[in-house]
Scaffold this motif. Structure first.
Motif, PDB file in Angstrom:
ATOM      1  N   GLN A  35       0.837  -1.205   0.000  1.00 30.13           N
ATOM      2  CA  GLN A  35       0.000   0.000   0.000  1.00 30.13           C
ATOM      3  C   GLN A  35       0.871   1.254   0.000  1.00 30.13           C
ATOM      4  N   LEU A  36       1.951   1.230   0.783  1.00 40.85           N
ATOM      5  CA  LEU A  36       2.843   2.385   0.840  1.00 40.85           C
ATOM      6  C   LEU A  36       3.469   2.646  -0.516  1.00 40.85           C
TER       7      LEU A  36
ATOM      8  N   ARG B 236       9.145  10.447  -1.245  1.00 36.45           N
ATOM      9  CA  ARG B 236       9.893   9.206  -1.072  1.00 36.45           C
ATOM     10  C   ARG B 236      10.122   8.977   0.422  1.00 36.45           C
ATOM     11  N   LEU B 237      10.329   7.725   0.771  1.00 38.99           N
ATOM     12  CA  LEU B 237      10.642   7.353   2.151  1.00 38.99           C
ATOM     13  C   LEU B 237      11.762   6.327   2.111  1.00 38.99           C
ATOM     14  N   THR B 238      12.873   6.603   2.794  1.00 37.46           N
ATOM     15  CA  THR B 238      13.975   5.655   2.843  1.00 37.46           C
ATOM     16  C   THR B 238      13.916   4.911   4.180  1.00 37.46           C
ATOM     17  N   ILE B 239      13.844   3.590   4.081  1.00 38.99           N
ATOM     18  CA  ILE B 239      13.454   2.762   5.226  1.00 38.99           C
ATOM     19  C   ILE B 239      14.437   1.608   5.385  1.00 38.99           C
ATOM     20  N   SER B 240      14.788   1.301   6.634  1.00 38.01           N
ATOM     21  CA  SER B 240      15.703   0.198   6.919  1.00 38.01           C
ATOM     22  C   SER B 240      15.026  -1.146   6.647  1.00 38.01           C
TER      23      SER B 240
ATOM     24  N   ILE C 132       6.545   6.101   9.865  1.00 36.50           N
ATOM     25  CA  ILE C 132       6.465   5.927   8.408  1.00 36.50           C
ATOM     26  C   ILE C 132       5.026   6.097   7.940  1.00 36.50           C
ATOM     27  N   GLU C 133       4.107   5.432   8.618  1.00 36.78           N
ATOM     28  CA  GLU C 133       2.699   5.506   8.225  1.00 36.78           C
ATOM     29  C   GLU C 133       2.179   6.933   8.325  1.00 36.78           C
ATOM     30  N   ALA C 134       2.699   7.708   9.296  1.00 33.16           N
ATOM     31  CA  ALA C 134       2.257   9.091   9.473  1.00 33.16           C
ATOM     32  C   ALA C 134       2.725   9.992   8.336  1.00 33.16           C
TER      33      ALA C 134
ATOM     34  N   VAL D  70       7.387   6.653  -3.166  1.00 34.87           N
ATOM     35  CA  VAL D  70       8.488   5.830  -3.664  1.00 34.87           C
ATOM     36  C   VAL D  70       9.247   5.278  -2.461  1.00 34.87           C
ATOM     37  N   VAL D  71       9.388   3.970  -2.404  1.00 34.13           N
ATOM     38  CA  VAL D  71      10.047   3.317  -1.265  1.00 34.13           C
ATOM     39  C   VAL D  71      11.519   3.087  -1.604  1.00 34.13           C
ATOM     40  N   VAL D  72      12.377   3.563  -0.719  1.00 37.81           N
ATOM     41  CA  VAL D  72      13.826   3.476  -0.890  1.00 37.81           C
ATOM     42  C   VAL D  72      14.394   2.644   0.244  1.00 37.81           C
ATOM     43  N   ALA D  73      15.336   1.767  -0.071  1.00 39.69           N
ATOM     44  CA  ALA D  73      15.964   0.938   0.966  1.00 39.69           C
ATOM     45  C   ALA D  73      17.169   1.657   1.541  1.00 39.69           C
ATOM     46  N   ASP D  74      17.184   1.810   2.856  1.00 37.10           N
ATOM     47  CA  ASP D  74      18.272   2.469   3.564  1.00 37.10           C
ATOM     48  C   ASP D  74      19.259   1.403   4.023  1.00 37.10           C
ATOM     49  N   THR D  75      20.004   0.839   3.067  1.00 40.83           N
ATOM     50  CA  THR D  75      20.852  -0.307   3.385  1.00 40.83           C
ATOM     51  C   THR D  75      21.848  -0.592   2.268  1.00 40.83           C
TER      52      THR D  75
END
Length: 314
Positions: free
Chosen positions: A7-8, A236-240, A228-230, A13-18
């Motif tokens: 859904q996100l 874009r959101l960079t997420i572990s 993140i949901e907020a 845009v989902v970015v991997a922080d890794t």
């Protein structure tokens, strides 16, 4: 109903922080972002053991061998990630150059050239710079040359305004580190809706959309999935990887909370060098967290140098 990660992806845009190759293969983000801490962790992993050995062998005997090898490894991590994601990979300039505009520009050009030698076009790379005044000015020059930049360690609206004025492609406003600072200062525990880190990114997003600014807002440094949901709907959101996995395993509705059509019409804010430095002077959280972030990235760079020195001496 699809999981919250899927859904996100429909909202941001989902970015991997890794730099974890296996995690990127599994989670399939659009982009990847790295920093000195991520590069250090990556080159210590079994997946990069051969790369490390080859880089040390190739750099041995060269002038400034340790730095040459470190740069080689940094680009190698980015190149491996670029082979796994369809979008862009962020690669950071040495933290010790954060207050030197000309040196930052030179390092950025060298990194882009190193990617080109690996067949990776500059359109696939974001040069990551700390959002000091000097880093922002370096981005102004690089963007004019067609080298796109990710301004990182954003803790204030003043930084975000200056980055937009410089024409930066993307900024990375940090959430969790802001929350950490206020939690320590006040002793409070925050919900996603009262979280000062979330509020900071929302304000920056509102300012950009209110003023038709094209610079991408990429929320970063999350402590939990609630933050993140907020920010669902942020550019874009960079997420572990661990939080990406939590979102993948979570069910329930994920509503869009940020959108350009909800912009409040914030007025433009003048932001020359004097205004920037005064705004930072008046914001102890932003000043402290920016300096701490630069210091910590440099600590991990020094750890990488020590690894290389040990290998060269072996």
């Amino acid at each position: 109903m699809t999981n919250k990660l899927d859904q996100l992806r429909d909202l941001s845009v989902v970015v991997a922080d890794t730099g974890d190759i296996d995690a990127v293969r599994t989670l399939k983000p659009q982009d990847c972002t790295t920093n000195p801490s991520i590069v250090l962790k990556a080159v210590q992993s079994a997946a990069f053991a051969d790369h490390f050995a080859r880089a040390v062998a190739a750099g041995k005997g060269k002038d400034n061998a340790v730095r040459v090898i470190a740069d080689d490894l940094t680009v190698t991590v980015g190149a491996e990630l670029a082979g796994l994601v369809p979008g862009k990979v962020s690669t950071e300039v040495d933290a010790r150059l954060s207050f030197d505009t000309e040196a930052s520009i030179a390092k950025a050009r060298a990194l882009i050239a190193a990617y080109a030698e690996r067949g990776i076009d500059k359109s696939r790379v974001l040069i990551k710079l700390a959002a000091t005044w000097e880093g922002i000015e370096a981005a102004r020059v690089l963007e004019a040359e067609g080298i796109e930049c990710n301004l990182t360690l954003i803790f204030s609206l003043a930084q975000a305004v200056a980055c937009a004025n410089a024409g930066a492609f993307l900024i990375s406003p940090f959430v969790g580190r802001i929350t950490d600072w206020y939690g320590k200062a006040t002793g409070q525990t925050y919900t996603p809706e009262t979280d000062p880190g979330v509020a900071s990114v929302r304000r920056i997003y509102d300012y950009y959309k209110s003023n038709g600014i094209n610079t991408v807002v990429m929320g970063a440094s999350f402590r939990n999935t609630g933050q993140i949901e907020a920010l669902a709907g942020c550019d874009r959101l960079t997420i572990s990887p661990n939080l990406l996995t939590e979102l993948h395993e979570a069910s329930g509705d994920l509503p869009r909370l940020l959108s350009a059509d909800k912009a409040t019409g914030m007025a433009p804010i003048p932001m020359g060098e004097a205004e920037f430095r005064w705004a930072m002077n008046e914001d102890p959280m932003a000043t402290e967290k920016l300096a701490e972030g630069i210091r910590n990235f440099n600590i991990d760079t020094e750890k990488l140098y020590a690894m290389i020195e040990k290998a060269l001496a072996a």
